[in-house]
Design a protein around this motif. Sequence first.
Motif, PDB file in Angstrom:
ATOM      1  N   LEU A   1       0.804  -1.215   0.000  1.00 14.57           N
ATOM      2  CA  LEU A   1       0.000   0.000   0.000  1.00 14.57           C
ATOM      3  C   LEU A   1       0.844   1.275   0.000  1.00 14.57           C
ATOM      4  O   LEU A   1       0.301   2.376  -0.065  1.00 14.57           O
ATOM      5  CB  LEU A   1      -0.925   0.004   1.224  1.00 14.57           C
ATOM      6  CG  LEU A   1      -1.941  -1.143   1.299  1.00 14.57           C
ATOM      7  CD1 LEU A   1      -2.647  -1.132   2.644  1.00 14.57           C
ATOM      8  CD2 LEU A   1      -2.942  -1.053   0.161  1.00 14.57           C
ATOM      9  N   ASP A   2       2.151   1.102   0.069  1.00 18.22           N
ATOM     10  CA  ASP A   2       3.066   2.238   0.172  1.00 18.22           C
ATOM     11  C   ASP A   2       3.638   2.558  -1.216  1.00 18.22           C
ATOM     12  O   ASP A   2       4.401   1.772  -1.774  1.00 18.22           O
ATOM     13  CB  ASP A   2       4.200   1.898   1.151  1.00 18.22           C
ATOM     14  CG  ASP A   2       5.105   3.080   1.440  1.00 18.22           C
ATOM     15  OD1 ASP A   2       5.018   4.091   0.719  1.00 18.22           O
ATOM     16  OD2 ASP A   2       5.911   2.976   2.383  1.00 18.22           O
ATOM     17  N   LYS A   3       3.291   3.682  -1.751  1.00 16.20           N
ATOM     18  CA  LYS A   3       3.754   4.066  -3.086  1.00 16.20           C
ATOM     19  C   LYS A   3       5.102   4.784  -3.052  1.00 16.20           C
ATOM     20  O   LYS A   3       5.621   5.192  -4.096  1.00 16.20           O
ATOM     21  CB  LYS A   3       2.711   4.958  -3.764  1.00 16.20           C
ATOM     22  CG  LYS A   3       1.406   4.237  -4.039  1.00 16.20           C
ATOM     23  CD  LYS A   3       1.632   2.969  -4.857  1.00 16.20           C
ATOM     24  CE  LYS A   3       0.340   2.219  -5.116  1.00 16.20           C
ATOM     25  NZ  LYS A   3       0.595   0.925  -5.807  1.00 16.20           N
TER      26      LYS A   3
ATOM     27  N   LYS B   1       9.918  -0.702 -17.417  1.00 20.78           N
ATOM     28  CA  LYS B   1       8.600  -0.161 -17.099  1.00 20.78           C
ATOM     29  C   LYS B   1       8.685   0.667 -15.815  1.00 20.78           C
ATOM     30  O   LYS B   1       9.576   0.467 -15.006  1.00 20.78           O
ATOM     31  CB  LYS B   1       7.581  -1.291 -16.930  1.00 20.78           C
ATOM     32  CG  LYS B   1       7.445  -2.165 -18.173  1.00 20.78           C
ATOM     33  CD  LYS B   1       6.450  -3.274 -17.962  1.00 20.78           C
ATOM     34  CE  LYS B   1       6.368  -4.189 -19.173  1.00 20.78           C
ATOM     35  NZ  LYS B   1       5.880  -3.464 -20.373  1.00 20.78           N
ATOM     36  N   ARG B   2       7.735   1.554 -15.650  1.00 23.12           N
ATOM     37  CA  ARG B   2       7.724   2.415 -14.470  1.00 23.12           C
ATOM     38  C   ARG B   2       6.615   1.978 -13.527  1.00 23.12           C
ATOM     39  O   ARG B   2       5.429   2.001 -13.876  1.00 23.12           O
ATOM     40  CB  ARG B   2       7.534   3.875 -14.872  1.00 23.12           C
ATOM     41  CG  ARG B   2       8.686   4.446 -15.691  1.00 23.12           C
ATOM     42  CD  ARG B   2       8.512   5.923 -15.921  1.00 23.12           C
ATOM     43  NE  ARG B   2       8.538   6.680 -14.674  1.00 23.12           N
ATOM     44  CZ  ARG B   2       8.376   8.002 -14.594  1.00 23.12           C
ATOM     45  NH1 ARG B   2       8.146   8.703 -15.690  1.00 23.12           N
ATOM     46  NH2 ARG B   2       8.425   8.611 -13.425  1.00 23.12           N
ATOM     47  N   ARG B   3       6.990   1.564 -12.347  1.00 20.67           N
ATOM     48  CA  ARG B   3       6.052   1.230 -11.283  1.00 20.67           C
ATOM     49  C   ARG B   3       6.632   1.784  -9.988  1.00 20.67           C
ATOM     50  O   ARG B   3       7.837   1.645  -9.741  1.00 20.67           O
ATOM     51  CB  ARG B   3       5.859  -0.278 -11.142  1.00 20.67           C
ATOM     52  CG  ARG B   3       5.302  -0.973 -12.362  1.00 20.67           C
ATOM     53  CD  ARG B   3       3.814  -0.657 -12.558  1.00 20.67           C
ATOM     54  NE  ARG B   3       3.221  -1.510 -13.581  1.00 20.67           N
ATOM     55  CZ  ARG B   3       3.303  -1.288 -14.876  1.00 20.67           C
ATOM     56  NH1 ARG B   3       3.968  -0.239 -15.322  1.00 20.67           N
ATOM     57  NH2 ARG B   3       2.720  -2.105 -15.728  1.00 20.67           N
ATOM     58  N   SER B   4       5.819   2.376  -9.180  1.00 21.65           N
ATOM     59  CA  SER B   4       6.303   2.954  -7.928  1.00 21.65           C
ATOM     60  C   SER B   4       5.722   2.201  -6.739  1.00 21.65           C
ATOM     61  O   SER B   4       4.526   1.876  -6.717  1.00 21.65           O
ATOM     62  CB  SER B   4       5.906   4.438  -7.829  1.00 21.65           C
ATOM     63  OG  SER B   4       6.507   5.180  -8.866  1.00 21.65           O
ATOM     64  N   GLY B   5       6.570   1.919  -5.766  1.00 20.89           N
ATOM     65  CA  GLY B   5       6.116   1.318  -4.523  1.00 20.89           C
ATOM     66  C   GLY B   5       5.792  -0.156  -4.639  1.00 20.89           C
ATOM     67  O   GLY B   5       6.326  -0.872  -5.499  1.00 20.89           O
ATOM     68  N   GLY B   6       4.918  -0.614  -3.750  1.00 21.91           N
ATOM     69  CA  GLY B   6       4.571  -2.018  -3.717  1.00 21.91           C
ATOM     70  C   GLY B   6       3.471  -2.371  -4.701  1.00 21.91           C
ATOM     71  O   GLY B   6       2.993  -1.528  -5.472  1.00 21.91           O
TER      72      GLY B   6
ATOM     73  N   PRO C   1      10.420  -5.302  -4.458  1.00 24.64           N
ATOM     74  CA  PRO C   1      10.886  -6.186  -5.531  1.00 24.64           C
ATOM     75  C   PRO C   1      10.104  -5.979  -6.824  1.00 24.64           C
ATOM     76  O   PRO C   1      10.666  -6.097  -7.921  1.00 24.64           O
ATOM     77  CB  PRO C   1      10.659  -7.584  -4.949  1.00 24.64           C
ATOM     78  CG  PRO C   1      10.752  -7.401  -3.470  1.00 24.64           C
ATOM     79  CD  PRO C   1      10.131  -6.059  -3.210  1.00 24.64           C
ATOM     80  N   PHE C   2       8.814  -5.670  -6.708  1.00 24.81           N
ATOM     81  CA  PHE C   2       7.989  -5.445  -7.900  1.00 24.81           C
ATOM     82  C   PHE C   2       8.472  -4.216  -8.662  1.00 24.81           C
ATOM     83  O   PHE C   2       8.576  -4.231  -9.893  1.00 24.81           O
ATOM     84  CB  PHE C   2       6.527  -5.273  -7.493  1.00 24.81           C
ATOM     85  CG  PHE C   2       5.576  -5.177  -8.646  1.00 24.81           C
ATOM     86  CD1 PHE C   2       5.264  -6.291  -9.400  1.00 24.81           C
ATOM     87  CD2 PHE C   2       4.984  -3.958  -8.980  1.00 24.81           C
ATOM     88  CE1 PHE C   2       4.368  -6.209 -10.470  1.00 24.81           C
ATOM     89  CE2 PHE C   2       4.099  -3.860 -10.050  1.00 24.81           C
ATOM     90  CZ  PHE C   2       3.795  -4.994 -10.793  1.00 24.81           C
ATOM     91  N   GLU C   3       8.787  -3.147  -7.930  1.00 21.76           N
ATOM     92  CA  GLU C   3       9.286  -1.931  -8.582  1.00 21.76           C
ATOM     93  C   GLU C   3      10.633  -2.189  -9.254  1.00 21.76           C
ATOM     94  O   GLU C   3      10.869  -1.734 -10.383  1.00 21.76           O
ATOM     95  CB  GLU C   3       9.426  -0.803  -7.559  1.00 21.76           C
ATOM     96  CG  GLU C   3       9.949   0.500  -8.161  1.00 21.76           C
ATOM     97  CD  GLU C   3      10.106   1.609  -7.140  1.00 21.76           C
ATOM     98  OE1 GLU C   3      10.730   2.634  -7.478  1.00 21.76           O
ATOM     99  OE2 GLU C   3       9.605   1.456  -6.003  1.00 21.76           O
ATOM    100  N   VAL C   4      11.502  -2.929  -8.584  1.00 25.04           N
ATOM    101  CA  VAL C   4      12.817  -3.243  -9.158  1.00 25.04           C
ATOM    102  C   VAL C   4      12.664  -4.080 -10.428  1.00 25.04           C
ATOM    103  O   VAL C   4      13.323  -3.819 -11.442  1.00 25.04           O
ATOM    104  CB  VAL C   4      13.695  -3.981  -8.128  1.00 25.04           C
ATOM    105  CG1 VAL C   4      14.972  -4.492  -8.776  1.00 25.04           C
ATOM    106  CG2 VAL C   4      14.022  -3.068  -6.955  1.00 25.04           C
TER     107      VAL C   4
END
Length: 265
Positions: A216-218, A233-238, A223-226
Motif C-alpha cells: 500500500l506504500d507508493k 517499465k515504471r512502477r512505484s512502490g509495492g 521487488p515489484f518496482e525493481v
Amino acid sequence: MAIKTSRNLMMIAGSFYIPKENEDKPFGEDAHFFCPSAQVIGIADGVGGWSRYGVDSGEYARELMRNAEYDVKNYRSIDVGPKQVLRQAYSDTAAEGSSTACIISLAGNLLLAANVGDSGFMVIRAGKTFYRSPVQQYGFNFPYQLQKSSGANGAEQAAELAVEVEGGDIVVAGTDGLFDNLFANEIETIVNDYCSGNSKLSLSEILATAALGKSLDKTTVSPFEVAAYEAGKRRSGGKYDDITVVVAHVVAACNSLYDDDFFMV
C-alpha cells in the motif's frame, strides 16, 4: 525422481491469508493448504486478468488446491511426488481460469517441490536465505500458469526442485503478494526478530501484514518496482495483491506437535 533420505524430519506449518478488498471476489484469488499427515504444502494464485472476461480465477485456484489436498491426504510423505500431485490436480480441475501453483513436500530431510509461475518458497537457515525457488515467467508480471483450456499450459511445465533441509530450518512459502513486496533480506529480518522475541502473533501473520503494508506504500522500494525497472517499465512502490504466507518449521519427527519450544508458525 528417486527419493533418498537420511534423516526423519517433519514440518510444523501455519498460514495466513489476506485477500484484496473486492466485494465481487470476497475470497480473493489465492488458495492454499497444508496436509500434516502427508507433509505437503500447496499454494496457488489465480491470474487476475481473467476478470476482464467475467471469470473469477480464484475459483480455479481453489479447486486446484482442493484437488491436490484430496489427492495427498492418504499418502505417506515418502510416497509424495509433487509434480504428480500437481499433474493429477490439474487434470481434475474443471473451473475456468488459470493459476500459478507450487506443491512442496518433505520426506526425510529432502524438500521436494513442483512449481509453476511466481509463487514459491525460500528456506531460511541460521537467519539467512539458504535457498530460494526460481521464478518462471514469460516476461514482467506474466508468470507461467496452469490453464485447463490450453494443453501448452499444463502441469508438465512445472519446474521440479529439491533441497536438503535440516532441523531448525524455516520454510517460507507464498504467492507473489508476499515476494513482490518483501525482499529476501526483509523476510530474514522479520523471521530473526520473531525468533528472538515473544510475539503473540504467528510468524505467517506478521509476514503477511508486513507485505500488505508495503503493498500500500507508493513511496517504498519493492521487488515489484525493481523488476519493473529492469523490464523498462515504471512502477512505484509495492504491488497491492492477495497475500498468502505459509511458514513451516522443520523439526525432528520425534518431537511433539505441542512442544512449548515451537513458535507459532
